[in-house]
Design a protein around this motif. Structure first.
Motif, PDB file in Angstrom:
ATOM      1  N   ALA A  75       0.828  -1.221   0.008  1.00 60.79           N
ATOM      2  CA  ALA A  75      -0.062  -0.009   0.018  1.00 60.79           C
ATOM      3  C   ALA A  75       0.855   1.354  -0.089  1.00 60.79           C
ATOM      4  O   ALA A  75       1.859   1.112   0.674  1.00 60.79           O
ATOM      5  N   ALA A  76       0.580   2.431  -0.790  1.00 57.91           N
ATOM      6  CA  ALA A  76       1.134   3.468  -0.924  1.00 57.91           C
ATOM      7  C   ALA A  76       1.484   4.011   0.566  1.00 57.91           C
ATOM      8  O   ALA A  76       2.544   4.631   0.844  1.00 57.91           O
ATOM      9  N   LEU A  77       0.576   3.973   1.491  1.00 59.24           N
ATOM     10  CA  LEU A  77       0.415   4.618   2.617  1.00 59.24           C
ATOM     11  C   LEU A  77       1.728   4.021   3.495  1.00 59.24           C
ATOM     12  O   LEU A  77       2.354   4.884   4.303  1.00 59.24           O
ATOM     13  N   LEU A  78       1.960   2.944   3.464  1.00 61.07           N
ATOM     14  CA  LEU A  78       3.051   2.387   4.230  1.00 61.07           C
ATOM     15  C   LEU A  78       4.300   2.980   3.683  1.00 61.07           C
ATOM     16  O   LEU A  78       5.266   3.100   4.833  1.00 61.07           O
ATOM     17  N   GLY A  79       4.522   2.977   2.785  1.00 63.62           N
ATOM     18  CA  GLY A  79       5.813   3.697   2.029  1.00 63.62           C
ATOM     19  C   GLY A  79       5.931   4.987   2.627  1.00 63.62           C
ATOM     20  O   GLY A  79       7.009   5.499   3.020  1.00 63.62           O
ATOM     21  N   LEU A  80       4.972   5.716   2.379  1.00 57.65           N
ATOM     22  CA  LEU A  80       4.964   7.348   2.830  1.00 57.65           C
ATOM     23  C   LEU A  80       5.366   7.351   4.431  1.00 57.65           C
ATOM     24  O   LEU A  80       5.731   8.129   4.812  1.00 57.65           O
ATOM     25  N   LEU A  81       4.576   6.620   5.151  1.00 59.78           N
ATOM     26  CA  LEU A  81       4.768   6.585   6.610  1.00 59.78           C
ATOM     27  C   LEU A  81       6.295   6.205   6.732  1.00 59.78           C
ATOM     28  O   LEU A  81       6.913   6.835   7.768  1.00 59.78           O
ATOM     29  N   ARG A  82       6.923   5.307   6.236  1.00 55.98           N
ATOM     30  CA  ARG A  82       8.301   4.794   6.553  1.00 55.98           C
ATOM     31  C   ARG A  82       9.217   5.908   6.103  1.00 55.98           C
ATOM     32  O   ARG A  82      10.367   6.065   6.651  1.00 55.98           O
TER      33      ARG A  82
END
Length: 263
Positions: A75-82
């Protein structure tokens, strides 16, 4: 003279195991409705614009981050959070809010009837956010058919956010709701998710009717128990034994990467 003889005892019957009632884990987008027509393009545009506004990057860079994070983390969200400082709740709300969601949805005719006819429990398991998932189900008229919606907010742990196809997340999720792996049937459009979860002993159903032609090519991979074009085929799969309520041993090995569309 009558002799009192001990009465013979009838043999004790062993308790019979209750008839199997499968637990259906339904993906949402491109499974319960055709998201590739209008919803996915709108979500992708919203994600790209959010990245542009939040990180101050060009559109090309934003598109690259969106797609690469989706493929890498599920999910794109997980990369943005990391890798970046964003508000996850704001991100999910902004990119999954639409002026007229109902007009964007496309689903099988008789969807509610098809789902109600399936025996057992029915749960939605989606990488989308809770509000969006409930809005889609409500617009499709099928929200009450599902006992619960497990969205990306429910997949997080104290340490971090998680999403499909994370194996530890699914183990914990099913344990929390009292579902055994051998009872679960995952209905999903994304082959990578099916491939990852098949090794846990879950039965897998790959639905292709809403997929773009390029993603639906090929036969039935070894990690797919049942390939279908429409949800109508699920009932037929149960009747013919292609989908069974029997425990299965998971495959001995698992290799490969996964491919993810958006949901």
């Amino acid at each position: 003279m009558n002799v009192n003889r001990p009465q013979s005892r009838s043999p004790r019957r062993r308790p019979t195991r209750a008839a199997h009632r499968p637990v259906w884990l339904f993906d949402l987008d491109n499974t319960l409705h055709g998201a590739s027509r209008a919803v996915f393009p709108a979500i992708n545009r919203g994600m790209t614009q959010y990245i542009i506004d939040s990180l101050g990057v060009s559109r090309d860079v934003a598109n690259h981050l969106r797609t690469s994070y989706t493929h890498r983390y599920g999910a794109a969200l997980l990369g943005l959070l990391r890798h970046h400082a964003i508000d996850p709740h704001d991100f999910l709300k902004v990119v999954h809010t639409f002026d007229d969601l109902s007009a964007m949805l496309h689903a099988e005719r008789g969807l509610a009837r098809i789902l109600r006819a399936l025996p057992g429990r029915k749960i939605v398991l989606t990488n989308g956010p809770t509000g969006y998932a409930h809005a889609v189900l409500d617009a499709l008229g099928i929200e009450r058919i599902f006992e619960r919606v497990l969205a990306i907010e429910h997949m997080r742990t104290r340490e971090r956010w998680r999403a499909k196809p994370d194996a530890s997340m699914l183990r914990k999720t099913l344990r929390d709701i009292g579902v055994a792996f051998e009872d679960a049937i995952l209905v999903e459009d994304t082959r990578g998710h099916l491939k990852r979860y098949r090794r846990l002993g879950i039965q897998t159903v790959w639905i292709t009717g809403h997929l773009p032609a390029a993603l639906a090519r090929g036969g039935r991979p070894h990690y797919v128990d049942h390939r279908i074009r429409s949800l109508k085929s699920l009932g037929r799969g149960l009747r013919t034994g292609q989908l069974r309520g029997q425990s299965r041993k998971p495959p001995r090995s698992f290799t490969g990467t996964y491919r993810h569309v958006t949901d």
